[in-house]
Structures are given as structure tokens and as C-alpha cells.
Design a protein around this motif. Structure first.
Motif, PDB file in Angstrom:
ATOM      1  N   TYR A 453       0.731  -1.170  -0.097  1.00  0.00           N
ATOM      2  CA  TYR A 453      -0.061   0.126  -0.026  1.00  0.00           C
ATOM      3  C   TYR A 453       0.824   1.175  -0.061  1.00  0.00           C
ATOM      4  O   TYR A 453       1.662   1.232   0.876  1.00  0.00           O
ATOM      5  N   GLU A 455       0.094   5.192   0.435  1.00  0.00           N
ATOM      6  CA  GLU A 455      -0.800   6.027   0.964  1.00  0.00           C
ATOM      7  C   GLU A 455      -0.434   7.580   1.088  1.00  0.00           C
ATOM      8  O   GLU A 455       0.775   7.940   1.482  1.00  0.00           O
ATOM      9  N   LYS A 463     -14.162   9.324  -8.226  1.00  0.00           N
ATOM     10  CA  LYS A 463     -14.618   7.933  -8.409  1.00  0.00           C
ATOM     11  C   LYS A 463     -14.647   7.898  -9.960  1.00  0.00           C
ATOM     12  O   LYS A 463     -14.421   6.826 -10.365  1.00  0.00           O
ATOM     13  N   SER A 505      -5.578  -2.053  -7.028  1.00  0.00           N
ATOM     14  CA  SER A 505      -6.837  -1.199  -6.296  1.00  0.00           C
ATOM     15  C   SER A 505      -6.377   0.100  -5.986  1.00  0.00           C
ATOM     16  O   SER A 505      -5.211   0.346  -5.541  1.00  0.00           O
ATOM     17  N   ASP A 507      -7.962   3.260  -3.487  1.00  0.00           N
ATOM     18  CA  ASP A 507      -9.140   3.895  -2.460  1.00  0.00           C
ATOM     19  C   ASP A 507      -8.865   5.292  -2.353  1.00  0.00           C
ATOM     20  O   ASP A 507      -7.436   5.581  -2.012  1.00  0.00           O
ATOM     21  N   SER A 508      -9.664   5.947  -2.848  1.00  0.00           N
ATOM     22  CA  SER A 508      -9.605   7.511  -2.705  1.00  0.00           C
ATOM     23  C   SER A 508     -10.647   8.412  -2.375  1.00  0.00           C
ATOM     24  O   SER A 508     -11.816   8.159  -2.618  1.00  0.00           O
ATOM     25  N   GLU A 509     -10.402   9.416  -1.705  1.00  0.00           N
ATOM     26  CA  GLU A 509     -11.574  10.440  -1.369  1.00  0.00           C
ATOM     27  C   GLU A 509     -11.224  11.848  -1.755  1.00  0.00           C
ATOM     28  O   GLU A 509      -9.824  12.217  -1.288  1.00  0.00           O
ATOM     29  N   SER A 514      -5.252   9.432  -1.345  1.00  0.00           N
ATOM     30  CA  SER A 514      -5.429   8.212  -1.998  1.00  0.00           C
ATOM     31  C   SER A 514      -4.601   7.121  -1.270  1.00  0.00           C
ATOM     32  O   SER A 514      -3.384   7.420  -0.853  1.00  0.00           O
TER      33      SER A 514
END
Length: 525
Positions: A453, A455, A463, A505, A507-509, A514
Motif C-alpha cells: 500500500y 498512501e 470516483k 486497486s 481507494d481515494s476520497e 489516496s
């Protein structure tokens, strides 16, 4: 004197009696007058009633005349309607002939379409590089042909149902029933013989002509019936009954004609559906050919583009090496306190960026041509993580890269390429988190896979953009102008992970950061 008074009294009495008689006569006269007036009024009433009766009698006579005229007009309209029905029957026969001609033309077009399909199949067999999408398209074409055969079978069944309905509805036309039964048998036995179907249609036309003759005979019979009705003008009741029977027969004829029209409409609808299916098949073939041409054109364009990138990368590599050597020489010989020394350092950073870009372009051309090879060997996965983090940390002073945990695994793969993936992810994390100063790297074993990962705490990703990030040259539209890059790093990283049979994969906001994760199986086979 007394005698005079007595006479006077007598005279008065007589006068009273006379007055009384006059009053009686006047009363009787008044009664007679009232009776006479009453009789006159009664006579007037009788005269008025007689006038009203005469008016009503005249009105009834006029109504009878109108009814007789309406009956004559109704008979004329009935004759006109019979003539119109005969004309419609003639027009229907002509329309059937035209329909037969159109069906023959459609069969010719279908034969030409079959020949065109055969030629298309021959051309497709000549093409030696068939793509998977073309195979799927051919399967869809086969499915459409099967659908077409189903539609043809449905048309045959519909024709059989139409013949059955005609058999049920036209019990008085024995010859037409036999002909339709023969036509159904011929359609069932000889579906693929178009010539025999044309002959059957000709026989059907002949039978329709026979039916027209029968209709003509029926019209003659109706004329004879009208003649008999004219002969029996005085027999109103019999004429009414005969007219009712005639109207019933005409209604039955109208029903039969309507049913025939509906059957013809259904046949026309089925022919239109058949034409639509043929048109859809032609359009599908044209679209398939267009898609094939478009794929070939894109493949050629991609090949030319990759060839151009490869040529430009190789042509730039040599002069860039020379420039880098000269810049390193200047960096070593220049005074670090000199103002020009900062420009030399910036030039070194630009040279490093160009080297990375050229390397990415060469990797892309190798990936597209399938020539990217992995140097598979065993290595310590922790060592690869440490070296990847160290290589980026040496040239980055704005962020601290924290390797929180690692894995003690001896992995079999291409260490250089795995480090390249990690470096790409770290450079992206640094680039897109300008307001943060920490990048976190975690690694652990999850379900017989190594999960790494990366980050950051930067701008994040929407998205709708996440699924597009691994495409070649893709850059998020909102940030493309703010940050440098050409959109190749993640594409190359994803291809390297695929070569190791791994997965990516994200995963982000937006606004919070991210987390990019790549997973590698402990054994790549």
C-alpha cells in the motif's frame, strides 16, 4: 171607484203574470242561447279536431312517402356498396399480384445477400490475424442468422395459421381450402425452395381469381334478388324480410372481406418484419466491416505511434546521455557558491525527468509490442521495498516516506520492475500531495498474496476518474494543467503487475488523499 181599483189590481196582476211569463221566456231564451253557444263551440272543436286529423293524415302520408323514398335510396346505396365491394375485391386481387412480385424481388435480394455473405466469409477466411472481438462479432452474426431463421420459421407458422383461419372462415370455398392446405403442405416440406413457393403463390392467385368469380356470381344473385324485390313492391312485409336477409348477407360478406384484409395486413406486417431483419443483418454486416476497418486503422495508428515513440526515444537517448555527462562535469567543477550552480542543479533535475520520460516511452512500446520481458529471479522483497523508497527519498526533500512495515518473503519475480512500480507510485504520491509532507508505505501478506500500500494525504481522485487512471496517456482533466506528466507511469506499473499475475486497486476520497495497492501472488507460476 172600487170597481176601478179592482180592475187596476187585476191589470196589475195580469201585468205581473205577463212579466213573469216574459222572465220565463227570457230565461228559456237565455238557456237556449247558452245551449246554442255550447253547440257552436262543440262544432268548432269538432272542426278543429277534423282539421288536426286532416293535418295528421297529411303528415302520415308525407312520412309514408319519405319512408318509401328512403327505402328506394337505401336500395340504391346497397347497390352502390355492392359495386364498391366488387371494386375492392378487384383491387385486392391486384394488390396480391403486386405482393407476389415483391416477394419474388425480395427472394432475389435475399439470394444476392447470401452471395455477399459467402464472399464476406471468404474474405474473412483470408485474414490471418483475427482478433478476439472479431470472433465475438462473428458469433453475434451467427446468433443473428439463427434469429433470422427463427423469424422465417415464425413466418411459416404464421402462414400456416393464416391458412387454418381461412379454412375455418371460408367453409363455402372448398377449392380454396384444398389449395391453402396444399400451400401449407408445400411450405412445410419445401421451405428452402423459393421457386416452388412462387408457383404456390401463383396457384393462390388463381384460387383468388376463382374466388372473385364466385363473388361475381353472388353479385348476380343479389341483382336477381333486387329484381324480385322490385317485382314485389306491394308486399312490404316480404320486402322488409328480404332486405334484412340481404343486409345480413352483406354484413357476413363485409366480415369475410374484413378478415381477408386483416390477414393480408398480417402478411404485409410479417413481410415488413422480414425486411427489417434483412436490413438489420445488412446494417450489422456493414457495422462489422466498419468496426474491422476501424480496428485495423487503430492498430496501424498505434503501431506507427509506437514506432515513432521508439525511434524518438532512441534518438533522444544518446544526446541526452551526452548532455547529462556535460552537466555532471559542470556540477563537479563549478563553485557551489556560484549563482550558476542552482541552474546546473535544475538542469540535472530536468535531465533526470527526460530520462524517466524516455524510459517510460520505451517501456510503453515494449508493452504494446509484447516484447517487455521479466528477469525472473529470487530476491528479498523487503530489500526491494527499501531500495525503492531510498531511491525516491534521495531526490525528495519536501516529503518524508515512511516504511511502516515490510514482509520477510523471498519472492520470485523481476526485482527491478517491482522497484519501478513502487517508484512510480511514490513519485505520483509526492506530486499530487503538495500540501502534505508524509507518504506511508505498508506491506503485508494477505491470503497467499503480498499486498503493498502507498498512501498519501493529497488532493485525492474522483470516483469517475479511478477506472481511467491505468489507461495510456490518461490524465485527470481537473489537474492536468497543474501538474507535470504525460500519463504513462500508472499504465506501465499496471502492465508490470499484470506480467507478475497481480492486480491493482485504488481507494481515494477527494480532498483527503489516496491509497494505491498492488497485490502479487507468492508464486507466479
Amino acid at each position: 171607484m172600487k170597481a176601478l181599483s179592482d180592475e187596476l189590481i187585476l191589470v196589475n196582476k195580469e201585468l205581473v203574470l205577463q212579466n213573469q211569463a216574459k222572465e220565463k221566456l227570457a230565461a228559456e231564451l237565455s238557456v237556449a242561447t247558452h245551449e246554442l253557444a255550447f253547440e257552436n263551440e262543440e262544432k268548432k272543436k269538432r272542426a278543429a279536431e277534423l282539421i288536426i286529423a286532416n293535418v295528421e293524415l297529411d303528415f302520415q302520408n308525407k312520412e309514408k312517402g319519405k319512408r318509401a323514398a328512403e327505402l328506394i335510396i337505401a336500395n340504391i346505396e346497397l347497390d352502390f356498396q355492392n359495386e364498391e365491394k366488387r371494386k375492392r375485391a378487384v383491387e385486392l386481387i391486384i394488390a396480391n399480384k403486386e405482393l407476389d412480385f415483391q416477394n419474388r424481388e425480395k427472394e432475389k435480394r435475399a439470394a444476392e445477400l447470401i452471395i455477399a455473405n459467402i464472399e464476406l466469409d471468404f474474405q474473412n477466411q483470408e485474414k490471418d490475424k483475427r482478433a478476439t472481438e472479431l470472433i465475438i462479432a462473428n458469433k453475434e452474426l451467427v446468433f443473428q442468422n439463427q434469429e433470422k431463421e427463427k423469424r422465417a420459421a415464425e413466418l411459416i407458422i404464421a402462414n400456416a395459421e393464416l391458412v387454418f383461419q381461412n379454412q375455418e372462415k371460408e367453409k363455402r370455398a372448398a377449392e380454396l381450402i384444398i389449395a391453402n392446405a396444399e400451400l401449407v403442405f408445400q411450405n412445410q416440406e419445401k421451405e428452402k425452395r423459393a421457386a416452388e413457393l412462387i408457383i404456390a403463390n401463383a396457384e393462390l392467385v388463381f384460387q383468388n381469381q376463382e374466388k372473385e368469380k364466385r363473388a361475381t356470381e353472388l353479385i348476380i344473385a343479389n341483382e336477381e334478388l333486387l329484381f324480385q324485390n322490385n317485382e314485389n313492391e306491394k308486399r312490404a312485409n316480404e320486402l322488409i324480410i328480404a332486405n334484412k336477409e340481404l343486409l345480413f348477407q352483406n354484413q357476413e360478406k363485409g366480415k369475410r372481406a374484413a378478415e381477408l384484409v386483416i390477414a393480408n395486413k398480417e402478411l404485409d406486417f410479417q413481410d415488413e418484419e422480414k425486411e427489417k431483419r434483412a436490413a438489420e443483418l445488412i446494417i450489422a454486416n456493414v457495422e462489422l466491416e466498419f468496426q474491422n476497418q476501424e480496428k485495423e486503422r487503430r492498430a496501424q495508428a498505434e503501431a506507427k505511434k509506437d514506432e515513432f515513440f521508439n525511434m524518438v526515444s532512441h534518438e533522444l537517448k544518446t544526446p541526452l546521455t551526452n548532455i547529462k555527462a556535460i552537466n555532471q562535469l559542470l556540477e563537479k567543477t563549478s563553485n557551489k557558491t556560484d549563482r550558476n550552480y542552482t541552474f546546473i542543479l535544475k538542469a540535472a533535475q530536468s535531465i533526470t525527468r527526460l530520462e524517466r520520460l524516455i524510459g517510460d516511452l520505451l517501456d510503453v512500446t515494449k508493452i504494446n509490442s509484447g516484447k517487455i520481458d521479466l528477469n525472473i529471479a529470487e530476491f528479498d522483497f523487503t530489500d526491494a521495498l527499501v531500495q525503492g523508497v531510498a531511491s525516491v527519498q534521495q531526490v525528495t526533500f519536501s516529503h518524508q516516506i515512511m516504511l511502516e512495515n515490510s514482509v520477510n518473503v523471498i519472492y520470485t519475480g523481476d526485482q527491478f520492475r517491482i522497484e519501478q512500480v513502487l517508484i512510480n507510485l511514490l513519485n505520483n504520491a509526492i506530486k499530487y500531495s503538495p500540501d502534505a509532507n508524509v507518504i506511508v508505505v505498508r506491506a503485508r501478506v494477505e491470503l497467499n498474496e503480498i499486498a503493498v500500500y502507498v498512501e498519501d494525504f493529497g488532493i485525492g481522485i474522483d470516483k469517475e476518474d479511478i477506472d481511467q487512471l491505468f489507461k495510456r496517456f490518461y490524465r485527470v482533466g481537473k489537474t492536468a494543467m497543474q501538474y507535470q506528466g504525460v500519463g504513462l507511469g500508472l499504465f506501465i506499473a499496471a502492465e508490470i503487475i499484470k506480467k507478475h499475475k497481480g492486480s491493482f486497486s485504488i481507494d481515494s476520497e477527494p480532498g483527503k488523499g489516496s491509497s494505491f495497492c498492488f497485490r502479487l501472488p507468492l508464486s507466479i507460476g
